[in-house]
Design a protein around this motif. Structure first.
Motif, PDB file in Angstrom:
ATOM      1  N   LEU A  10      10.308 -31.017 -59.348  1.00 25.49           N
ATOM      2  CA  LEU A  10       9.219 -30.719 -59.422  1.00 25.49           C
ATOM      3  C   LEU A  10       8.424 -31.968 -59.844  1.00 25.49           C
ATOM      4  CD1 LEU A  10       8.590 -27.316 -60.415  1.00 25.49           C
ATOM      5  CD2 LEU A  10       8.048 -27.428 -57.697  1.00 25.49           C
ATOM      6  N   GLU A  11       8.379 -32.598 -60.747  1.00 24.19           N
ATOM      7  CA  GLU A  11       8.417 -34.212 -61.564  1.00 24.19           C
ATOM      8  C   GLU A  11       8.210 -35.581 -60.159  1.00 24.19           C
ATOM      9  OE1 GLU A  11       8.638 -34.365 -65.632  1.00 24.19           O
ATOM     10  OE2 GLU A  11      10.130 -33.175 -65.324  1.00 24.19           O
ATOM     11  N   GLN A  12       9.182 -34.950 -59.647  1.00 24.42           N
ATOM     12  CA  GLN A  12       9.578 -36.457 -58.727  1.00 24.42           C
ATOM     13  C   GLN A  12       8.790 -35.958 -57.252  1.00 24.42           C
ATOM     14  OE1 GLN A  12      13.464 -36.094 -58.063  1.00 24.42           O
ATOM     15  NE2 GLN A  12      14.020 -36.899 -60.039  1.00 24.42           N
ATOM     16  N   GLY A  13       7.653 -35.033 -57.173  1.00 26.59           N
ATOM     17  CA  GLY A  13       6.860 -34.360 -56.200  1.00 26.59           C
ATOM     18  C   GLY A  13       7.246 -33.743 -55.226  1.00 26.59           C
ATOM     19  N   GLU A  14       8.299 -33.116 -55.081  1.00 27.13           N
ATOM     20  CA  GLU A  14       8.777 -32.319 -53.634  1.00 27.13           C
ATOM     21  C   GLU A  14       8.152 -30.756 -54.058  1.00 27.13           C
ATOM     22  OE1 GLU A  14      13.189 -30.266 -52.948  1.00 27.13           O
ATOM     23  OE2 GLU A  14      12.587 -32.006 -54.356  1.00 27.13           O
ATOM     24  N   PRO A  15       7.871 -30.508 -52.667  1.00 27.18           N
ATOM     25  CA  PRO A  15       6.921 -29.049 -52.679  1.00 27.18           C
ATOM     26  C   PRO A  15       7.841 -27.831 -53.532  1.00 27.18           C
ATOM     27  CG  PRO A  15       7.412 -30.904 -50.385  1.00 27.18           C
ATOM     28  CD  PRO A  15       8.145 -31.004 -52.125  1.00 27.18           C
ATOM     29  N   VAL A  16       7.583 -27.450 -54.075  1.00 29.06           N
ATOM     30  CA  VAL A  16       7.886 -26.337 -54.142  1.00 29.06           C
ATOM     31  C   VAL A  16       8.792 -24.971 -53.997  1.00 29.06           C
ATOM     32  CG1 VAL A  16       5.977 -24.445 -54.833  1.00 29.06           C
ATOM     33  CG2 VAL A  16       7.536 -24.464 -56.822  1.00 29.06           C
ATOM     34  N   GLU A  75      -0.212 -41.145 -36.025  1.00 29.71           N
ATOM     35  CA  GLU A  75       0.842 -42.061 -36.981  1.00 29.71           C
ATOM     36  C   GLU A  75       0.423 -42.443 -37.861  1.00 29.71           C
ATOM     37  OE1 GLU A  75       3.713 -42.322 -37.540  1.00 29.71           O
ATOM     38  OE2 GLU A  75       5.435 -41.183 -36.057  1.00 29.71           O
ATOM     39  N   HIS A  76      -1.347 -43.101 -37.188  1.00 22.93           N
ATOM     40  CA  HIS A  76      -2.021 -43.686 -37.674  1.00 22.93           C
ATOM     41  C   HIS A  76      -2.485 -42.876 -39.353  1.00 22.93           C
ATOM     42  CE1 HIS A  76      -5.678 -41.450 -35.188  1.00 22.93           C
ATOM     43  NE2 HIS A  76      -5.772 -41.108 -36.366  1.00 22.93           N
ATOM     44  N   GLU A  77      -2.821 -41.610 -39.363  1.00 24.30           N
ATOM     45  CA  GLU A  77      -3.203 -40.713 -39.771  1.00 24.30           C
ATOM     46  C   GLU A  77      -2.449 -40.246 -41.413  1.00 24.30           C
ATOM     47  OE1 GLU A  77      -5.997 -36.988 -38.999  1.00 24.30           O
ATOM     48  OE2 GLU A  77      -3.393 -37.277 -36.967  1.00 24.30           O
ATOM     49  N   ARG A  78      -0.940 -41.555 -41.161  1.00 30.80           N
ATOM     50  CA  ARG A  78       0.190 -41.219 -42.568  1.00 30.80           C
ATOM     51  C   ARG A  78      -0.677 -42.110 -44.074  1.00 30.80           C
ATOM     52  NH1 ARG A  78       5.561 -40.895 -41.310  1.00 30.80           N
ATOM     53  NH2 ARG A  78       6.210 -41.367 -39.590  1.00 30.80           N
ATOM     54  N   THR A  79      -1.551 -43.085 -43.370  1.00 29.65           N
ATOM     55  CA  THR A  79      -2.132 -43.619 -44.617  1.00 29.65           C
ATOM     56  C   THR A  79      -3.151 -41.895 -45.602  1.00 29.65           C
ATOM     57  OG1 THR A  79      -4.072 -44.095 -43.659  1.00 29.65           O
ATOM     58  CG2 THR A  79      -2.142 -45.763 -43.956  1.00 29.65           C
ATOM     59  N   GLU A  80      -3.190 -40.609 -44.671  1.00 28.91           N
ATOM     60  CA  GLU A  80      -4.093 -40.196 -45.396  1.00 28.91           C
ATOM     61  C   GLU A  80      -3.526 -39.036 -46.482  1.00 28.91           C
ATOM     62  OE1 GLU A  80      -6.914 -39.229 -42.484  1.00 28.91           O
ATOM     63  OE2 GLU A  80      -7.177 -41.130 -41.662  1.00 28.91           O
ATOM     64  N   GLU A 118      -0.837 -36.560 -48.234  1.00 27.64           N
ATOM     65  CA  GLU A 118       0.142 -36.890 -49.370  1.00 27.64           C
ATOM     66  C   GLU A 118       1.955 -37.031 -48.954  1.00 27.64           C
ATOM     67  OE1 GLU A 118      -1.399 -32.771 -51.423  1.00 27.64           O
ATOM     68  OE2 GLU A 118      -2.664 -32.688 -51.488  1.00 27.64           O
ATOM     69  N   ALA A 119       1.997 -38.060 -49.933  1.00 24.43           N
ATOM     70  CA  ALA A 119       3.222 -38.236 -50.565  1.00 24.43           C
ATOM     71  C   ALA A 119       4.269 -37.224 -50.038  1.00 24.43           C
ATOM     72  CB  ALA A 119       3.359 -38.268 -51.721  1.00 24.43           C
ATOM     73  N   HIS A 120       4.097 -36.265 -50.979  1.00 28.27           N
ATOM     74  CA  HIS A 120       5.117 -35.184 -51.011  1.00 28.27           C
ATOM     75  C   HIS A 120       5.286 -34.572 -49.650  1.00 28.27           C
ATOM     76  CE1 HIS A 120       2.281 -31.250 -50.406  1.00 28.27           C
ATOM     77  NE2 HIS A 120       0.990 -31.746 -51.319  1.00 28.27           N
ATOM     78  N   VAL A 121       4.510 -34.369 -48.605  1.00 26.03           N
ATOM     79  CA  VAL A 121       4.630 -34.188 -47.469  1.00 26.03           C
ATOM     80  C   VAL A 121       5.260 -35.323 -46.130  1.00 26.03           C
ATOM     81  CG1 VAL A 121       3.413 -33.601 -45.115  1.00 26.03           C
ATOM     82  CG2 VAL A 121       2.458 -32.540 -46.790  1.00 26.03           C
ATOM     83  N   LEU A 122       4.459 -36.186 -47.018  1.00 25.78           N
ATOM     84  CA  LEU A 122       5.719 -37.565 -45.744  1.00 25.78           C
ATOM     85  C   LEU A 122       6.388 -38.127 -46.155  1.00 25.78           C
ATOM     86  CD1 LEU A 122       3.235 -40.235 -45.826  1.00 25.78           C
ATOM     87  CD2 LEU A 122       3.515 -38.695 -44.282  1.00 25.78           C
ATOM     88  N   ASP A 123       7.166 -37.996 -47.701  1.00 24.62           N
ATOM     89  CA  ASP A 123       8.302 -37.615 -48.077  1.00 24.62           C
ATOM     90  C   ASP A 123       9.179 -36.588 -48.005  1.00 24.62           C
ATOM     91  OD1 ASP A 123       8.012 -40.015 -49.415  1.00 24.62           O
ATOM     92  OD2 ASP A 123       7.039 -39.419 -51.022  1.00 24.62           O
TER      93      ASP A 123
END
Length: 283
Positions: free
Chosen positions: A63-69, A197-202, A204-209
């Motif tokens: 969880l500390e690393q940002g992985e979704p619960v 694809e252009h919405e990637r920048t908007e 959150e990291a936990h979704v993208l990663d």
């Protein structure tokens, strides 16, 4: 002795706000350790075994690393059912429950019908509808073998029968879809990839990663790629209605696409957050 609830909150506060840390603590203790909120309020989260303590430490590191619960504990709640989730599947979301509710409001409760869920992922839409409508013939497609395996496990765990098939809606239109056995009326439902694809920048990291990109993104040059295919599929199978979750940025454009594809009654609906999120298209 510090309670496990307090330990989780204190560990996560450096990375998330306290409100979110408390919400995560409840999810972890309820779903991973079987404690109710009453148990937590009564302080029953203070006497844990050594194995449970080790397990909690592993959960907290992820969880500390940002992985979704949901990926950390391996399950998610949807429509009052429990679904297994893995990196092969998207995490079921509350706004999709609204889509299920809309479909459910259309299905006959006292007569057979058919439902086709395109891009099923965990199977949350198909399984939730099969649970509510035992007389419905429910079929679910996905291009991912991994997702289909998870969905099949979820169907078995929730005591329903769904016909899961590996199929790509972009390829199957005008081919084998016409041979799919159905009980009239047929309702097609889908939460397809719709993020440009252009919405990637908007995002959150936990979704993208962590969540599967193939279930999220469409090319910037063709944001309605899957909706055109679903509209054609609805025509081909003579569906009573097609209901889809959409990208809020293309609500009116998606409505016009369905209208130009021969759907006479197209309704756009907002989600609980006030965003254009769902469309019902009736032939």
């Amino acid at each position: 002795m510090k309670s496990m609830f307090r330990q989780i909150v204190d560990t996560l506060i450096p990375t998330v706000e306290e409100r979110e840390a408390r919400a995560l603590a409840f999810v972890v203790l309820e779903d991973a350790f079987g404690l109710s909120r009453t148990d937590i309020y009564l302080g029953k989260d203070t006497a844990f075994s050594e194995d449970d303590t080790i397990r909690l430490e592993k959960i907290l590191r992820r969880l500390e690393q940002g992985e979704p619960v949901q990926y950390v504990i391996g399950t998610a709640q949807f429509c009052d059912l429990t679904f297994r989730v893995t990196p092969d599947t998207l995490i079921p979301r509350p706004e999709t429950e609204e889509l299920v509710g809309w479909v459910a409001s259309l299905l006959p409760s006292d007569a057979p019908c058919s439902v086709l869920d395109v891009g099923t992922g965990t199977g949350c839409i198909a399984i939730s509808l099969a649970k509510q409508f035992p007389r419905a013939q429910v079929t679910a497609w996905d291009i991912s073998e991994g997702a289909l395996a998870v969905a099949q496990q979820n169907a078995q765990a929730n005591g329903v029968t769904v016909d899961f098939r590996r199929a790509d809606v972009l390829e199957v239109v005008n081919e084998s879809a016409a041979s799919m056995p159905t009980h009239a009326p047929l309702y097609i439902v889908s939460n397809p990839p719709y993020i440009c694809e252009h919405e990637r920048t908007e995002m959150e990291a936990h979704v993208l990663d962590y969540e599967p990109a193939s279930a999220l993104f469409v090319p910037d040059t063709d944001p309605l790629l899957f909706y055109r295919a679903l509209a054609r599929l609805g025509q081909q199978l003579k569906a009573a209605a097609v209901l889809v979750e959409i990208n809020q940025a293309y609500g009116q454009e998606t409505v016009r696409m369905f209208q130009s594809s021969g759907y006479s009654n197209v309704e756009l609906r907002r989600d609980i957050y006030g965003k254009d999120r769902m469309i019902k298209a009736v032939r």
